[in-house]
Design a protein around this motif. Structure first.
Motif, short mmCIF file in Angstrom:
data_model
loop_
_atom_site.label_atom_id
_atom_site.label_comp_id
_atom_site.label_asym_id
_atom_site.label_seq_id
_atom_site.Cartn_x
_atom_site.Cartn_y
_atom_site.Cartn_z
N GLU A 1 86.99 24.39 13.82
CA GLU A 1 86.32 25.46 14.57
C GLU A 1 85.60 26.44 13.65
O GLU A 1 84.56 26.99 14.00
CB GLU A 1 87.32 26.21 15.46
N ASP A 2 86.16 26.67 12.46
CA ASP A 2 85.49 27.56 11.51
C ASP A 2 84.18 26.94 11.05
O ASP A 2 83.17 27.63 10.89
CB ASP A 2 86.41 27.83 10.32
N LEU A 3 84.20 25.65 10.90
CA LEU A 3 82.98 24.96 10.47
C LEU A 3 81.94 24.95 11.58
O LEU A 3 80.74 25.12 11.33
CB LEU A 3 83.34 23.53 10.05
N TRP A 4 82.40 24.76 12.80
CA TRP A 4 81.48 24.87 13.95
C TRP A 4 80.87 26.27 13.98
O TRP A 4 79.72 26.46 14.37
CB TRP A 4 82.20 24.60 15.27
N ASN A 5 81.66 27.24 13.62
CA ASN A 5 81.16 28.61 13.63
C ASN A 5 80.02 28.78 12.61
O ASN A 5 78.98 29.37 12.91
CB ASN A 5 82.31 29.57 13.31
N LEU A 6 80.23 28.27 11.43
CA LEU A 6 79.17 28.30 10.42
C LEU A 6 77.94 27.55 10.92
O LEU A 6 76.82 28.05 10.86
CB LEU A 6 79.67 27.67 9.11
N HIS A 7 78.19 26.36 11.39
CA HIS A 7 77.12 25.50 11.89
C HIS A 7 76.34 26.20 13.00
O HIS A 7 75.10 26.23 12.99
CB HIS A 7 77.73 24.20 12.40
N GLY A 8 77.06 26.76 13.95
CA GLY A 8 76.41 27.43 15.08
C GLY A 8 75.57 28.61 14.67
O GLY A 8 74.48 28.82 15.20
N GLY A 9 76.06 29.38 13.72
CA GLY A 9 75.28 30.52 13.24
C GLY A 9 73.95 30.08 12.67
O GLY A 9 72.93 30.77 12.82
N ILE A 10 73.95 28.93 12.05
CA ILE A 10 72.71 28.40 11.48
C ILE A 10 71.80 27.85 12.58
O ILE A 10 70.61 28.15 12.63
CB ILE A 10 73.03 27.31 10.44
N ILE A 11 72.37 27.04 13.47
CA ILE A 11 71.58 26.47 14.56
C ILE A 11 70.96 27.56 15.43
O ILE A 11 69.83 27.43 15.92
CB ILE A 11 72.45 25.54 15.43
N TYR A 12 71.70 28.63 15.60
CA TYR A 12 71.24 29.72 16.47
C TYR A 12 69.90 30.28 16.00
O TYR A 12 69.12 30.78 16.81
CB TYR A 12 72.30 30.82 16.53
N LEU A 13 69.67 30.19 14.71
CA LEU A 13 68.36 30.60 14.18
C LEU A 13 67.24 29.80 14.85
O LEU A 13 66.22 30.36 15.29
CB LEU A 13 68.33 30.34 12.68
N GLY A 14 67.44 28.50 14.93
CA GLY A 14 66.43 27.65 15.56
C GLY A 14 66.33 27.91 17.04
O GLY A 14 65.23 27.84 17.62
N ILE A 15 67.45 28.20 17.68
CA ILE A 15 67.43 28.50 19.11
C ILE A 15 66.64 29.77 19.38
O ILE A 15 65.81 29.81 20.28
CB ILE A 15 68.88 28.63 19.64
N ARG A 16 66.88 30.78 18.58
CA ARG A 16 66.12 32.02 18.76
C ARG A 16 64.63 31.76 18.59
O ARG A 16 63.80 32.26 19.34
CB ARG A 16 66.57 33.07 17.72
N ARG A 17 64.30 30.95 17.61
CA ARG A 17 62.89 30.73 17.31
C ARG A 17 62.21 29.87 18.37
O ARG A 17 61.16 30.24 18.89
CB ARG A 17 62.75 30.05 15.94
N HIS A 18 62.82 28.73 18.70
CA HIS A 18 62.10 27.76 19.54
C HIS A 18 62.45 27.81 21.02
O HIS A 18 61.66 27.38 21.85
CB HIS A 18 62.32 26.36 19.00
N ILE A 19 63.64 28.26 21.36
CA ILE A 19 63.99 28.35 22.78
C ILE A 19 63.60 29.72 23.33
O ILE A 19 62.98 29.81 24.39
CB ILE A 19 65.50 28.12 23.00
N TYR A 20 63.95 30.77 22.61
CA TYR A 20 63.68 32.11 23.12
C TYR A 20 62.37 32.69 22.61
O TYR A 20 61.99 33.78 23.02
CB TYR A 20 64.83 33.05 22.74
N HIS A 21 61.71 32.00 21.70
CA HIS A 21 60.43 32.49 21.16
C HIS A 21 60.56 33.86 20.54
O HIS A 21 59.70 34.73 20.74
CB HIS A 21 59.35 32.50 22.24
N LEU A 22 61.64 34.08 19.84
CA LEU A 22 61.84 35.36 19.16
C LEU A 22 61.42 35.23 17.71
O LEU A 22 61.48 34.14 17.14
CB LEU A 22 63.31 35.77 19.25
N PRO A 23 60.99 36.33 17.10
CA PRO A 23 60.60 36.27 15.69
C PRO A 23 61.80 35.98 14.79
O PRO A 23 62.87 36.54 14.99
CB PRO A 23 60.03 37.66 15.43
N THR A 24 61.61 35.07 13.86
CA THR A 24 62.66 34.72 12.90
C THR A 24 62.01 34.59 11.53
O THR A 24 60.80 34.43 11.43
CB THR A 24 63.33 33.39 13.27
#
Lengths: 205, 205
Positions: free
Chosen positions: A159-182
DNA sequence: TCTTTAATTGGTCAAATGATCAACGACGGG
DNA sequence: CCCGTCGTTGATCATTTGACCAATTAAAGA
């Protein structure tokens, strides 16, 4: 004026394989933009062909979407990564940074993230299979490596590794799903996240 | 035999406000499950009313979806959080854990996460407004607090905070979007993530 | 009980959509 | 130069879907 030129462009005849490729390319772009509920007519219009031609190459819209999924996911999972992760001749930090540089380079695309998310919402089993694969082939070995390097009294869990992984993936989600500046370059952020993570398990550089 | 009983159940007359509430409730549940492209007929069937009745309360499907968004987002952002975050009478760690316990308690629901993600894919401006709000009202003050507590030579940036935030949100995404198994209690994972984060900026308990 | 109001419904329309098919015509072989 | 193959097209069908409306009927007031 340029009528002659424009009109000669109609009815181009392509070998089946090339046409199929072209359709899938257009479909990936189209469905990423408008969602999986997009219509075959709009897709055909964008691809510059007639809607009927789609059914020459795919028996149904679902079959076409299968091809889209295959195109998006295929070869985006490099077979080199498992070997990279377990290569103890390099420092763990270096391995993780190289892996996430390549991994985000592969999946941080408008098409990949949006189609993957849409497929998840649509309940496609593909997502679960893909993430199971990520867990088994990438994160599980990585967890082993981290555990090997970590102090016995500070062992991470999956779960700790998923947490690291998710924090990184979330960058892409903000950029491409929500169209937020990154940030244009994600690596500095990832580097700091990996460093915090490793430090949290008492692993030096 | 029980025909009389069953048949008397049809055509229940409700006061408009109650009926509207019932429709929005059903719509939230329905659209979360099948996506925003779900049909008004299926929704009506599930709500136990006729499709025409939907148009008595909402001028269009888009208007109904507006009501769904409002219902899902409204009152899920507690006005107590900004004050909680900046309350320096409590330790920073304690404040962050309390905040994320309440925040995940509020948004880690099947309906919220799926409708939010679907709205993001659909390009709804709502998502950007919501996340701008999260950044300005929650993360920005939190960043100030962390910077205040951190050593001058180890100051976090907003992107680092987004990284922490994303790692936590990703838990909900795995659970509700991808239908993957996740821990029943998310707080232990969040606690360790927050601790690693704070330690990374040289902030003790 | 009778009347009035409006919540609710069945029926329907027009447009959109997935899917099909006979016919057209670009290209290569003879 | 002609012919046959097959990639491609326009037309069309059956459903689906958003939206509308006149008719129905449950509930409140006189």
């Amino acid at each position: 004026m340029a009528d002659g030129m424009a009109l000669t462009a109609r009815r181009k005849r392509l070998p089946p394989e090339a046409r199929r490729e072209q359709i899938v390319d257009a479909a990936v772009c189209y469905f990423a933009e408008v969602g999986l509920a997009g219509t075959t007519r709009d897709l055909a219009k964008r691809a510059g062909i007639t809607q009927a031609l789609l059914y020459q190459y795919f028996g149904s819209k679902a079959e076409l979407l299968e091809a889209v999924f295959a195109r998006v996911y295929l070869d985006r999972m490099s077979p080199r990564w498992p070997g990279l992760i377990t290569d103890r001749s390099r420092s763990l930090r270096e391995r993780m940074l190289t892996f996430y540089a390549e991994y985000t380079g592969a999946i941080f695309s408008y098409e990949w993230l949006r189609i993957f998310m849409a497929a998840g919402l649509a309940g496609e089993a593909l997502n679960r299979r893909y993430l199971d694969h990520v867990r088994d082939v990438l994160l599980a070995p990585l967890l082993e490596e981290i555990r090997f390097a970590a102090r016995p009294d500070a062992q991470p869990e999956m779960e700790d590794l998923w947490n690291l992984h998710g924090g990184i993936i979330y960058l892409g989600i903000r950029r491409h799903i929500y169209h937020l500046p990154t940030p244009d370059d994600v690596m500095p952020v990832i580097e700091r996240a990996v460093d915090r993570f490793l430090a949290g398990f008492a692993i030096g550089h």
